[in-house]
Design a protein around this motif. Structure first.
Motif, PDB file in Angstrom:
ATOM      1  N   ASP A  83       0.840  -1.195   0.000  1.00 23.61           N
ATOM      2  CA  ASP A  83       0.000   0.000   0.000  1.00 23.61           C
ATOM      3  C   ASP A  83       0.878   1.249   0.000  1.00 23.61           C
ATOM      4  O   ASP A  83       0.601   2.220   0.705  1.00 23.61           O
ATOM      5  CB  ASP A  83      -0.917  -0.007   1.230  1.00 23.61           C
ATOM      6  CG  ASP A  83      -2.061   0.997   1.102  1.00 23.61           C
ATOM      7  OD1 ASP A  83      -2.280   1.505  -0.011  1.00 23.61           O
ATOM      8  OD2 ASP A  83      -2.712   1.273   2.116  1.00 23.61           O
ATOM      9  N   ASN A  84       1.953   1.191  -0.783  1.00 28.48           N
ATOM     10  CA  ASN A  84       2.874   2.326  -0.868  1.00 28.48           C
ATOM     11  C   ASN A  84       2.237   3.466  -1.655  1.00 28.48           C
ATOM     12  O   ASN A  84       1.568   3.258  -2.656  1.00 28.48           O
ATOM     13  CB  ASN A  84       4.206   1.911  -1.508  1.00 28.48           C
ATOM     14  CG  ASN A  84       4.056   0.940  -2.662  1.00 28.48           C
ATOM     15  OD1 ASN A  84       3.511  -0.149  -2.487  1.00 28.48           O
ATOM     16  ND2 ASN A  84       4.552   1.327  -3.832  1.00 28.48           N
ATOM     17  N   THR A  85       2.460   4.674  -1.170  1.00 27.38           N
ATOM     18  CA  THR A  85       1.853   5.852  -1.801  1.00 27.38           C
ATOM     19  C   THR A  85       2.568   6.246  -3.077  1.00 27.38           C
ATOM     20  O   THR A  85       2.023   6.977  -3.904  1.00 27.38           O
ATOM     21  CB  THR A  85       1.883   7.041  -0.822  1.00 27.38           C
ATOM     22  OG1 THR A  85       3.231   7.247  -0.370  1.00 27.38           O
ATOM     23  CG2 THR A  85       1.000   6.753   0.392  1.00 27.38           C
ATOM     24  N   ARG A  90       2.888  -1.201  -6.635  1.00 22.03           N
ATOM     25  CA  ARG A  90       1.851  -0.843  -5.672  1.00 22.03           C
ATOM     26  C   ARG A  90       0.567  -1.600  -5.987  1.00 22.03           C
ATOM     27  O   ARG A  90       0.243  -1.848  -7.144  1.00 22.03           O
ATOM     28  CB  ARG A  90       1.588   0.666  -5.741  1.00 22.03           C
ATOM     29  CG  ARG A  90       0.485   1.141  -4.821  1.00 22.03           C
ATOM     30  CD  ARG A  90       0.171   2.612  -5.055  1.00 22.03           C
ATOM     31  NE  ARG A  90      -0.922   3.057  -4.205  1.00 22.03           N
ATOM     32  CZ  ARG A  90      -1.563   4.218  -4.350  1.00 22.03           C
ATOM     33  NH1 ARG A  90      -1.210   5.058  -5.321  1.00 22.03           N
ATOM     34  NH2 ARG A  90      -2.535   4.564  -3.542  1.00 22.03           N
ATOM     35  N   ASP A 109       2.690   1.033   4.033  1.00 20.58           N
ATOM     36  CA  ASP A 109       3.422   1.810   3.033  1.00 20.58           C
ATOM     37  C   ASP A 109       4.819   1.205   2.926  1.00 20.58           C
ATOM     38  O   ASP A 109       5.700   1.504   3.721  1.00 20.58           O
ATOM     39  CB  ASP A 109       3.490   3.278   3.470  1.00 20.58           C
ATOM     40  CG  ASP A 109       4.066   4.169   2.383  1.00 20.58           C
ATOM     41  OD1 ASP A 109       4.594   3.638   1.386  1.00 20.58           O
ATOM     42  OD2 ASP A 109       4.012   5.402   2.543  1.00 20.58           O
ATOM     43  N   LEU A 110       5.021   0.343   1.932  1.00 15.13           N
ATOM     44  CA  LEU A 110       6.217  -0.497   1.920  1.00 15.13           C
ATOM     45  C   LEU A 110       6.657  -0.810   0.495  1.00 15.13           C
ATOM     46  O   LEU A 110       5.875  -1.321  -0.307  1.00 15.13           O
ATOM     47  CB  LEU A 110       5.904  -1.793   2.680  1.00 15.13           C
ATOM     48  CG  LEU A 110       6.979  -2.847   2.840  1.00 15.13           C
ATOM     49  CD1 LEU A 110       8.201  -2.276   3.562  1.00 15.13           C
ATOM     50  CD2 LEU A 110       6.409  -4.024   3.627  1.00 15.13           C
ATOM     51  N   LEU A 111       7.903  -0.506   0.193  1.00 14.48           N
ATOM     52  CA  LEU A 111       8.484  -0.825  -1.113  1.00 14.48           C
ATOM     53  C   LEU A 111       9.293  -2.111  -1.017  1.00 14.48           C
ATOM     54  O   LEU A 111       9.905  -2.400   0.012  1.00 14.48           O
ATOM     55  CB  LEU A 111       9.398   0.308  -1.593  1.00 14.48           C
ATOM     56  CG  LEU A 111       8.749   1.646  -1.909  1.00 14.48           C
ATOM     57  CD1 LEU A 111       9.820   2.684  -2.217  1.00 14.48           C
ATOM     58  CD2 LEU A 111       7.796   1.517  -3.087  1.00 14.48           C
ATOM     59  N   ILE A 116      15.013  -0.849   2.213  1.00 11.74           N
ATOM     60  CA  ILE A 116      13.839  -0.449   2.989  1.00 11.74           C
ATOM     61  C   ILE A 116      13.843  -1.158   4.340  1.00 11.74           C
ATOM     62  O   ILE A 116      14.082  -2.364   4.427  1.00 11.74           O
ATOM     63  CB  ILE A 116      12.538  -0.779   2.235  1.00 11.74           C
ATOM     64  CG1 ILE A 116      12.442   0.053   0.954  1.00 11.74           C
ATOM     65  CG2 ILE A 116      11.320  -0.554   3.116  1.00 11.74           C
ATOM     66  CD1 ILE A 116      12.342   1.550   1.186  1.00 11.74           C
ATOM     67  N   CYS A 143       1.074  -8.819  -1.265  1.00 13.13           N
ATOM     68  CA  CYS A 143       1.763  -7.673  -1.869  1.00 13.13           C
ATOM     69  C   CYS A 143       1.473  -7.787  -3.369  1.00 13.13           C
ATOM     70  O   CYS A 143       0.329  -8.093  -3.735  1.00 13.13           O
ATOM     71  CB  CYS A 143       3.250  -7.652  -1.531  1.00 13.13           C
ATOM     72  SG  CYS A 143       4.122  -9.208  -1.773  1.00 13.13           S
ATOM     73  N   ARG A 149       7.527  -8.902   0.181  1.00 13.78           N
ATOM     74  CA  ARG A 149       7.048  -8.055   1.275  1.00 13.78           C
ATOM     75  C   ARG A 149       6.093  -8.806   2.200  1.00 13.78           C
ATOM     76  O   ARG A 149       6.281  -8.855   3.427  1.00 13.78           O
ATOM     77  CB  ARG A 149       6.349  -6.808   0.705  1.00 13.78           C
ATOM     78  CG  ARG A 149       7.289  -5.773   0.156  1.00 13.78           C
ATOM     79  CD  ARG A 149       6.554  -4.655  -0.579  1.00 13.78           C
ATOM     80  NE  ARG A 149       6.083  -5.087  -1.889  1.00 13.78           N
ATOM     81  CZ  ARG A 149       5.543  -4.271  -2.802  1.00 13.78           C
ATOM     82  NH1 ARG A 149       5.360  -2.989  -2.493  1.00 13.78           N
ATOM     83  NH2 ARG A 149       5.161  -4.721  -3.975  1.00 13.78           N
TER      84      ARG A 149
END
Length: 230
Positions: A83-85, A90, A109-111, A116, A143, A149
């Motif tokens: 849910d990365n902005t 994404r 919010d994770l790449l 990271i 993900c 992720r």
């Protein structure tokens, strides 16, 4: 995978190289994707999720965006680890995406990049997963592909809330799904493994010390009683 060494039931942590070996050598015992009789590729056939722990599914974006499929398979909670902005890979869902009020959503919010710090999400995500399972729910952690992720988040949950080592958690996941966390995420799991080991070992030392003190007090009382009876 090498033998897990332990002392009085406390398993020693794994180095990151050992974790890397697990996610590249343990052969998954792949089962059919729910509702599919056969498939060619788990990453191109559409909705894709595997039950890697009771009531806990690990899956991809196609499963996460197919609400009817989720409801048919009893999913009540969604944890979106993509849910990365901004940035790549994404999965654009969110709480508003799901129309059925029975689905409870949380996003991270994770790449998916080695630099990271995924560990900042471990506690919050583990709490959400634990609450979902404790309520009798069924949760999908996903993900983009359900390999890096989300797999790392599930491994951390198993370590923090189900008392597993990193090696045991990754082996369990790998046996059920073809996971492959990036090397940076594996390092964070190795770091968590060491942290949890130290906490367990310190607790064991305290228990051993307390037991030793109690034995000493018992010995002194026994000696005193023997003296008075003479």
């Amino acid at each position: 995978m090498g033998m897990q060494c332990h002392f009085r039931g406390v398993e020693f942590p794994s180095y990151v190289d050992e974790l890397r070996d697990i996610v590249t050598t343990v052969e998954p015992r792949l089962r059919l994707i729910p509702e599919m009789r056969q498939h060619v590729s788990r990453f191109t056939d559409g909705a894709d999720m595997d039950e890697v722990y009771p009531k806990l599914f690990l899956g991809d974006c196609d499963a996460a965006t197919n609400e009817a499929y989720l409801l048919r398979n009893g999913i009540t909670h969604i944890l979106n680890a993509a849910d990365n902005t901004s940035g790549p890979a994404r999965v654009k869902t969110g709480a508003e995406f799901y129309k059925n009020p029975s689905i409870i959503y949380q996003g991270l919010d994770l790449l998916d990049m080695p630099f990271i710090n995924i560990s900042v999400h471990f506690e919050k995500a583990s709490e959400f997963i634990d609450e979902a399972l404790a309520s009798g729910g069924c949760i999908l952690i996903h993900c983009r592909q359900g390999r890096s992720r989300s797999a790392t988040i599930v491994a951390a949950f198993l370590m923090l809330r189900r008392n597993m080592t990193a090696a045991r958690a990754l082996t369990l996941l790998r046996e059920s799904r073809e996971i492959r966390p990036n090397n940076g995420f594996l390092q964070h799991l190795a770091d968590l493994d060491l942290k949890l080991f130290r906490a367990k070992f310190e607790k064991l030392q305290e228990e051993m010390s307390s037991s030793s003190d109690s034995d000493s007090e018992f010995d002194l009382e026994s000696d005193s009683e023997s003296d008075s009876s003479c």
